[in-house]
Enzyme design. Sequence first.
Site, PDB file in Angstrom:
ATOM      1  N   TYR B   8      14.378  48.793 -44.839  1.00 34.97           N
ATOM      2  CA  TYR B   8      15.196  49.199 -43.395  1.00 34.97           C
ATOM      3  C   TYR B   8      14.558  50.331 -42.959  1.00 34.97           C
ATOM      4  O   TYR B   8      15.321  51.291 -42.446  1.00 34.97           O
ATOM      5  CB  TYR B   8      16.815  49.375 -44.052  1.00 34.97           C
ATOM      6  N   GLY B  12      12.247  46.849 -39.986  1.00 28.75           N
ATOM      7  CA  GLY B  12      13.534  46.403 -40.719  1.00 28.75           C
ATOM      8  C   GLY B  12      14.704  46.427 -39.800  1.00 28.75           C
ATOM      9  O   GLY B  12      15.618  45.744 -39.556  1.00 28.75           O
ATOM     10  N   GLY B 181       4.594  61.028 -32.402  1.00 27.13           N
ATOM     11  CA  GLY B 181       5.099  59.876 -33.483  1.00 27.13           C
ATOM     12  C   GLY B 181       4.062  58.687 -33.245  1.00 27.13           C
ATOM     13  O   GLY B 181       4.321  57.797 -33.796  1.00 27.13           O
ATOM     14  N   LYS B 199      -6.122  43.463 -39.008  1.00 23.28           N
ATOM     15  CA  LYS B 199      -5.520  42.594 -37.934  1.00 23.28           C
ATOM     16  C   LYS B 199      -6.622  41.374 -37.320  1.00 23.28           C
ATOM     17  O   LYS B 199      -6.406  40.175 -37.206  1.00 23.28           O
ATOM     18  CB  LYS B 199      -5.015  43.269 -36.796  1.00 23.28           C
ATOM     19  N   GLY B 296       5.683  49.582 -32.242  1.00 26.82           N
ATOM     20  CA  GLY B 296       7.062  50.139 -31.643  1.00 26.82           C
ATOM     21  C   GLY B 296       8.116  49.090 -32.493  1.00 26.82           C
ATOM     22  O   GLY B 296       7.891  47.885 -32.858  1.00 26.82           O
TER      23      GLY B 296
END
Lengths: 405, 405
Positions: B8, B12, B181, B199, B296
């Site tokens: 979470y 999440g 951030g 990736k 994001g």
Amino acid sequence: MKVAVLGYGTVGSGVVEVLMTNQESIEKKAGERLEVKYILDLRDFDESPFKDKFVKDINVILEDEEVKVVAEALGGVEPAYTFVKGALLKGKSVVTSNKELVATHGPELLEVAKNNQCNFLFEASVGGGIPIIRPLNNALTADEIYEITGILNGTTNFILTKMKTEGRSFEDVLKEAQELGYAERNPEADVEGHDACRKIAILASLALGEHVDYKEIFTNGITQIQKEDMDYATSLGYSVKLLGSCKRTDDGIYASVQPTMIPQNHPLANVEDVFNAVLVKGNMVGDVMFYGRGAGKLPTASAVVADIIDAAKHKQTNIMCFWSREKVALEPYEGCKATYFVRLKGNAVSNEQRVQEAFGKVECITPLKEDEYVFITERAPIQELEEKLNNLKDIEVISKIYMEK
Amino acid sequence: MKVAVLGYGTVGSGVVEVLMTNQESIEKKAGERLEVKYILDLRDFDESPFKDKFVKDINVILEDEEVKVVAEALGGVEPAYTFVKGALLKGKSVVTSNKELVATHGPELLEVAKNNQCNFLFEASVGGGIPIIRPLNNALTADEIYEITGILNGTTNFILTKMKTEGRSFEDVLKEAQELGYAERNPEADVEGHDACRKIAILASLALGEHVDYKEIFTNGITQIQKEDMDYATSLGYSVKLLGSCKRTDDGIYASVQPTMIPQNHPLANVEDVFNAVLVKGNMVGDVMFYGRGAGKLPTASAVVADIIDAAKHKQTNIMCFWSREKVALEPYEGCKATYFVRLKGNAVSNEQRVQEAFGKVECITPLKEDEYVFITERAPIQELEEKLNNLKDIEVISKIYMEK
């Protein structure tokens, strides 16, 4: 799996070429070999290596139970519509690059496909080889899409790019585009925005899940754009692009095709030449853009063949597609809020006060030419802006362009 | 359909938020209501409106037959790998945003999913909300993809953008990114290119259909890029971007992550700030690009939820995905042909002849700083270029950057 190709023009012959060139990798992805059994064309192709496959009667294809997928590349509504519907009613999946057919009869043909456990797929109808239909259907599903805006016509984007970078007039570049084969001899469908209009109607219908009637979309082409407009745009840090757009706003849903000044840092501003791009705005994902060659034989054929592969992977299974017959109630475009870039004949002495009386506050732009008065309006409903322009009466409007700030 | 969310944290909690916010449209597209039954997290969330859903034991989820889909958002290889495999073995579909898990165990987990008639989906593991995995799997299927190149890390792209537009140093902008951030306190995974490396390994594996081991990818971060390099790039009409790339060439397959100077008209050159983009080159479709927010909470969660919807639409049906365990034999990167942009200490008098002796013909660039000698090499294998630089011995190399002309 046997495939029939309807029409052996640019796209149709491209489909055959793609299936041949990438035969091996396509077989792997489709899970079986795909073979062209018939090509429908009224013309004779005696010299073609595929001459044995040509037929002139659609019924040969419709009656052949071996044919599981029909790739329609005839263009135009008829006879494409009759042929496509006939194939779907026989349970044959149909894939098409025909934007006119899809924009006009999309929801009905999707319904027929569903009722006959087959598929009606049209990735190639918008943006050539750019995957955009499929992402709308199966990737951006977690989002509510509130705007979809695209550069959807390569011919006009080529013309606008050349006008900008080479300082040439519309007529001049159009002639070159015709010589290069980028524009038709009768360029109306492209330069008046009709082609982009069909395409934004398809995209908007998929984004909203209901039918957007292309005939109701406010459509304006690029024939009025002057090379001087381009100079102003550049000096302001903007680009002029022909945008097809559909937006859900607090006032309702608006759809349009029109030349638009967008800031150079807008994702669509750097899409140049014959490239196309579609910007999708979702309430969760934010801005997503898809970019690529919007036309051309092989890019378009690549999308058609990807649909054929999908049809092969979904035999007897209908791929869900939300596009109901229910019509979207578009707001009258006059009510849409906009900002105008305006060039008037005259100068500050003759115009400043009159403009202020009509428009109130405006942003004045230093003119690049003599005998011009240039400004950017405040944001207001288009109807209101048009009335204000009318109030200037005898002052000649050299040009006005919709602007996205 | 009941869903369990593992972890979470940012992603999440975003998944839960997206499922709540767009509940209605998601239900329509999934064909049924999706409900979060469990949230697995070791922490306590007593204030959360979902506090009844929290569990600390994975077995509660694995043993509950009602749970059909598990959304993994723990990050890292363990315990994610064990939990995910456990769920798949129970026939529960798993969707994940975990690039490390996918790059490390992708082919095995896809196999387990297939053997258990469920799905392992990972759209969110690359490019956040940008649909790129799905288009590779089901849209660009008619093409043989010979190159895939992307801006795959938002943090480094933000830093490079700021360095360029504001003329600031790497350290300076990194600090700002940390404050905002956008960058972790320990920024290594981003700035050293490890994140982009995972990736591009995933994208390359899907494009090639075989496993590209991320440990074998030549990886170089952006810590060596100087603000002066940016000035040179700008004055030459180039941008410096951290590109992950995999190319099939006549000499074999090369994969790399490295800062690269690309011309301003390159489709990736205008991808700024935290945006990501992936450029795919197919032998039929040409260049196709996908652009959007690469990270994001909500964009990533949007991709996770789109995968949950796909899982709901494909119960008991495995969606084909070509990524075998067989390993792609990458060529040693030293053999890859490249062009270098080089800045040396010194001037024409001290360096010109030495450079000519070492490199033969080069393109000299007017230095923007005193006591610098700047040039662009001819295209040659990297090993050869490095040897030539070594031959300059005592001449100090201020910087060298890979260049795509």
